[in-house]
Enzyme design. Structure first.
Site, PDB file in Angstrom:
ATOM      1  N   SER A 191      -8.118  -7.642   4.881  1.00  0.00           N
ATOM      2  CA  SER A 191      -9.359  -6.888   4.717  1.00  0.00           C
ATOM      3  C   SER A 191      -9.714  -6.619   3.253  1.00  0.00           C
ATOM      4  CB  SER A 191      -9.233  -5.567   5.463  1.00  0.00           C
ATOM      5  OG  SER A 191      -8.247  -4.762   4.853  1.00  0.00           O
TER       6      SER A 191
ATOM      7  N   SER B 176      -3.349  -7.270   4.747  1.00  0.00           N
ATOM      8  CA  SER B 176      -4.656  -7.132   4.091  1.00  0.00           C
ATOM      9  C   SER B 176      -4.641  -7.228   2.568  1.00  0.00           C
ATOM     10  CB  SER B 176      -5.311  -5.814   4.494  1.00  0.00           C
ATOM     11  OG  SER B 176      -5.849  -5.924   5.779  1.00  0.00           O
TER      12      SER B 176
ATOM     13  N   LYS C  31     -10.432  -0.723  -3.958  1.00  0.00           N
ATOM     14  CA  LYS C  31     -10.937  -0.983  -2.603  1.00  0.00           C
ATOM     15  C   LYS C  31     -11.667   0.254  -2.087  1.00  0.00           C
ATOM     16  CE  LYS C  31      -9.243  -2.708   1.910  1.00  0.00           C
ATOM     17  NZ  LYS C  31      -8.037  -3.090   2.692  1.00  0.00           N
TER      18      LYS C  31
END
Lengths: 95, 487, 483
Positions: B154, B178, B79
């Site tokens: 997210s 997330s 990420k």
């Protein structure tokens, strides 16, 4: 009740600027959010200790010896403007 | 069977017994990434050269007869809020324009030490603030199950990477769901470890007391193996748990007869009728295996969402103050004065949702509102922890859907922040209490995956993964992913 | 004028002499080239985390104990949020509602009068970086500024006094006392020029006899003891003028300018300050057990009062001398180290208070920073008391030691300064003096015996100061036939 004035002050405090249109939108959405958040008033907490952490840990320390950092140039090369091995910022006090 | 369909553990076995080389594997995933990324936009950058260099190193070790460890040679996606030295790190925000971290996050040090090829950095909601990956400054990411739907957020990019077979493993971060929410939306496994289990050093902070890095994978077993890689005490993170190392794969197969599972009615009762039916089927299936399900009351959970949307923005408003245009990232170059430079840089650099969270956070911390909102939320946080504690004295694990609905349509909730926030209602309480939680796929509803969330007491990941592993076998969510390969 | 009374409280920032910064392993040393003591943590790079330097806590406990504070069992760090280019994270990590030390006091003496100054709190915090303004000497008129983050996150203790101070002299005495204790504890060098000690003063006035407090002004930028004294007096006068003309005092912050000896109101920024303090989630609470406090207490060095009393008891020093010698730790240490070489406390003190004091004052040095070591001083005193050199010569010898670092014996033999105690040689000099000073000889014979001192002086002059003065006196009297 969140007002435009509230948002305007928060914007100055947060170093943000908004158009009138944005101000109106944020005022509306923040008002919605805090109307929802006000449900916290329904829960009794007067004798409850606040938690800043998920899991209590205490006394985490570092010993006091120097480890020089080797990639200082990599830090400075991130600067939008650098001179004399320093970060440069524009005039602080306006004329 | 294609390389892409193999679990990380199987890939690692095949590298070790020389059936496949790390280079072959890495190339296969890179090819799938190149092929699908234009549509899905799950990767912000693809680090092909670096990944192949790492793979070559592993293959050289194999050729030299050296022993490989754990997941050595198995590729992974990261990420874009986890710092890798000298690679751009954006948090999907324009404010981090041009920023190249001068250091590696602790988890990256561990992954590099194990020679896991890094395929690239994945898209996310800007600064991890969002539940749909729509707030990214670099375009939305699409759900491979239905490209008109969001992948969740997210960590949408990391979930999609594993779901669409661009990588066998990925890392995300979870502040209010997330990892678990996009895992559920994309039909993969997502694990949020106990707060402090994995070092946060090098994870660009959203809300420091809630953030935690964790794995995405196809199987529970793979997540257990990846947790083995990334966990551990870190002297650079004061909130890191200083406890003895353990092997999270050791107890995966332990029998779970007589397991007691609590279902909090505060979460379960929010489900709509036909989705509830889907979960009833799952519960029935598991009950047949000797698992005891009971409905329980955790009254404070009704307040968890409100609490979260005070505490997380409060911490975020402060964490985001360092983006001032002085030392890195975006700077407005026309500004004549310092205050103008800072204000314009931040206003241009941050997106709308990030600005909203900064405003909320500044508001709840400002004098006059601190006690009513921030302090109150911290007190409720204590009550949430206590409710969970009580539940764990009776129940081994807490069960709930991971999300109230399957993946929603792109744009469906982006105009109503509060409605977007409500999609995190199942996952948020877990972060408030720092507990480990895992989402595993459970069924398909209208062509989209649903997931179940299992939560256990702090630092009991070993038990949680054991239960999830057995549940996974019982549920037998077996989807032919060849469709994803041929997109 | 005399009907007014000032009420003053000081906030002193003391920079700690730890090896490293508060939250990272960078050196905390002063004076390095810009941005050479920096790392991702103290420059606020995204993703980094702070880890507390244990010595910062220990130093804070030391100061708390030395100033009679109670030590808080539960400590937290908070974030103070504001934007400024020298503050990399956009917040300063400080302590807010849970400071480490509470409710202490110190006794200060001004013109023989002792008063007790309360200490409200002492808390730990990190320093900000430094701005170097370009195109002008200060921020006003500068076109742009350089940001140097060497100082960013260097540890500070902020010491907040009660408003117990009544005049500028008392404020200075209190500050000197704080500096003395910091130096005795060896936790801060007290160097105001380098900014290791900085001070802000809260000043208000009221009519004598009143108990309520007037509106205060905060005076900032007090970088020397002189600034503290002058700025406080200036502020008291300013407030008296305003009130006597029927005006009102505005609560504000004023900046002191040492060059012009004036203060100026800092325009209140367009925004109201709201620091939005909250507990720093990246740091964990510090729990200080009573065992830890006791351990630190045992490690405390002897403090000035205790030393002064010991010197009076053990070395028979009078109070004035003992106060003087213990005023600075370095001086007291020098005294004790000299004693190890020669057991003549009073002689050592006399030298330290006279010639040594004069020299270091003229050179603006600390007693440790000259070539004179305790051993060299002891050597010189030993020659003097053995009669090998005269007191006059000794004064030259010590100057020579300061310049060269040679030992007294060597200087004396190289320069031929040894005292002459050879009767023959002295007699020879006396005879010459007698011949050259008939008038004095006559007056002595006529009963003006005190003129003999003049003749002794002439003999000393003739021998270049080397004659043993006692012997010269005795021989003169013999030759003149005076008993």
């Amino acid at each position: 009740m969140i007002t435009k004035e509230t948002i305007r002050n928060l914007a100055i405090l947060s170093r943000l600027e908004f158009t009138e249109d944005e101000l109106a939108k944020y005022t509306q959405s923040m008002d919605d959010i805090f109307n929802y958040a006000n449900l916290l008033k329904n829960i009794e907490t007067s004798h409850v200790a606040p938690s800043s952490h998920a899991i209590p840990i205490q006394n985490v320390f570092r010993e006091d010896f120097v480890i020089p950092y080797e990639n200082i140039d990599k830090i400075l090369s991130n600067a939008p403007e650098a001179e004399a091995h320093s970060f440069v910022v524009p005039q602080i006090l306006a004329d | 069977m294609s390389i892409l369909n193999l679990s990380a553990l199987n890939l690692s076995k095949k590298i070790k017994n020389k059936e496949l080389s790390s280079t072959e594997i890495t190339k296969a995933f890179l090819a799938q990434t190149h092929k699908t990324n234009a549509e899905l936009n799950s990767f912000l950058i693809i680090t092909e050269k670096e990944a192949l260099a790492t793979a070559a190193k592993v293959d050289a070790k194999v050729a030299a007869g050296q022993t490989l460890e754990g997941l050595e040679g198995v590729p992974i996606a990261i990420k874009d809020n986890i710092c890798i030295q000298d690679l751009p790190c954006t948090c999907s925000s324009r404010i981090l324009e041009g920023f190249k971290p001068p250091y590696n996050a602790t988890v990256i040090e561990k992954i590099k030490a194990l020679n896991m090829p890094i395929i690239g950095k994945t898209n996310m909601d800007e600064f991890a603030m969002g539940s749909s990956t729509e707030t990214s400054a670099f375009g939305i990411t699409r759900n491979p199950w239905n490209t008109n739907c969001v992948p969740g957020g997210s960590s949408g990019g990391s979930a999609v990477a594993v779901s669409s077979l661009q990588a066998p493993l990925s890392l995300g971060s979870d502040t209010g769901g997330s990892i678990r929410q996009p895992a559920s939306f994309c039909g993969v496994v997502g694990l949020k470890p106990t707060y402090g289990r994995v070092s946060r050093y090098g994870l660009i902070a959203f809300a420091s007391s809630l953030d935690q890095i964790g794995p995405f994978s196809q199987t529970v077993e793979d997540s257990a193996h990846l947790l083995n890689v990334i966990c551990g005490h870190d002297k650079k993170d004061s909130t890191s748990q200083n406890i003895a190392a353990e092997d999270f794969t050791a107890n995966l197969q332990n029998p779970i007869n007589g397991l007691k599972v609590g279902i909090p009615e505060e979460l379960y009762n929010t489900l709509s009728g036909d989705i509830k039916e889907e979960y009833e089927k799952v519960i029935k299936k598991l009950s047949g295996e000797g698992v005891i399900f009971e409905t329980i009351k955790l009254p404070s959970l009704d307040y968890a969402l409100a609490t979260y949307y005070i505490i997380a923005p409060a911490e975020a408003s402060s964490n985001l103050s360092r983006y001032d245009g002085v030392r890195f990232g975006h700077r407005n170059k026309e500004a004549k004065s310092l205050i103008e430079m800072m204000t314009k840089s931040r206003s241009e650099g941050f997106g709308a949702e990030v600005k909203r969270r900064i405003l909320i956070g500044s508001y709840v911390l400002s004098s006059g509102y601190y006690d009513a909102y921030y302090k109150k939320a911290q007190q409720v946080r204590t009550l949430i922890k206590e409710d969970f504690n009580k539940a764990f004295s009776t129940y081994d694990v807490i069960f709930s859907p991971t999300t109230p609905t399957p993946a929603f349509k792109i744009g469906e909730k982006s105009s109503n922040p509060l409605e977007m926030y409500l999609s995190d209602i199942m996952t948020i309480p877990v972060n408030m209490a720092g507990l480990p939680g895992i989402s595993i796929p459970s069924s398909i509803y209208n062509g989209l995956p649903l997931g179940i969330q299992l939560v256990s007491n702090v630092l009991t990941e070993s038990k949680l993964l054991n239960i999830a592993n057995i549940f996974e076998k019982v549920i037998n969510f077996n989807v032919n992913k060849n469709a994803f390969i041929n997109t | 004028m005399t009907s007014w009374e000032a009420v003053i409280g000081l906030e002193i920032h003391a920079q700690l002499t730890t090896n490293t910064k508060t939250f990272c392993n960078c050196s905390a040393e002063f004076g390095a080239t810009a941005n050479t003591h920096i790392c991702p943590v103290c420059t606020g790079m995204p993703g980094v985390l702070p880890v507390l330097n244990k010595n910062v806590v220990e130093y804070a406990i030391k100061l708390g104990l030395a100033t009679n504070c109670s030590i808080s069992g539960h400590n937290e760090f908070a974030r103070k949020n504001y934007f400024y280019p020298d503050l990399p994270k956009g917040y300063q990590i400080s302590q807010f509602d849970k400071p480490i030390c509470l409710k202490g006091h110190m006794d200060v003496v001004v013109e023989g009068k002792e008063s007790k100054i309360g200490i409200t709190r002492i808390h730990m915090e990190e320093d900000a970086g430094k701005l170097v303004h370009q195109g002008s000497d200060n921020i006003k008129g500068a076109t742009h500024s350089f940001v140097d983050l060497n100082r960013s996150s260097v540890p500070l203790l902020e010491i907040v006094s009660e408003p117990d101070i009544r005049n500028a002299k008392e404020a200075v005495a209190y500050m000197e006392k704080v500096k003395q204790i910091l130096q005795y504890l060896e936790i801060c060098d007290g160097n105001m020029e380098e900014g290791s000690m900085r001070c802000d003063a809260n000043v208000s006035i009221r009519k004598k006899g009143e108990t309520s407090l007037g509106t205060k002004a905060e005076v900032k930028n007090l970088n020397s003891f002189k600034s503290v004294e002058k700025a406080i007096n200036l502020e008291i006068e300013r407030q008296i003028d305003i009130l006597e003309e029927g005006g009102t005092i505005i609560q504000e912050t004023r900046h002191y300018n040492e060059a012009t000896n004036s203060t100026k109101s800092l325009r209140s920024k367009e925004e109201a300050h709201d620091y939005r303090y909250f507990p720093d989630p990246d740091l964990v609470p510090i729990v200080i057990s009573s065992e830890w406090v006791e351990e630190v207490r045992k490690s405390l060095p002897e403090l000035p009062e205790a030393r002064r009393n010991r010197y009076m008891a053990d070395y028979a020093l009078n109070e004035y001398d003992a106060l003087y010698i213990t005023s600075e730790k370095s001086l007291a240490d020098f005294f004790e180290n000299t004693l190890k070489f020669i057991n003549k406390p009073k002689d050592i003190v006399n030298w330290l208070m006279s010639d040594v004091a004069a020299y270091i004052k003229s050179k603006q040095l600390s007693v440790n920073a000259t070539k004179l070591t305790p051993e060299l001083l002891a050597g010189m005193i030993s020659l003097l008391s053995a009669g090998s050199i005269s007191g006059k010569i000794a004064k030259d010898v010590i100057l020579e030691i300061f310049e060269t670092g040679k030992n007294a014996q060597q200087i004396v033999s190289e320069k031929g300064l040894a005292q002459v105690s050879d009767e023959g040689a002295i007699k020879q000099a006396i005879e010459q003096v007698l011949q050259e000073n008939h008038e004095s000889v006559e007056s002595i014979k006529n009963g003006k015996v005190q003129a003999i001192g003049f003749l002794v002086g002439q003999v000393m002059k003739k021998t270049g100061g080397k004659a043993n003065p006692g012997l010269a006196n005795k021989l003169l009297k013999e030759l003149l036939g005076i008993s």
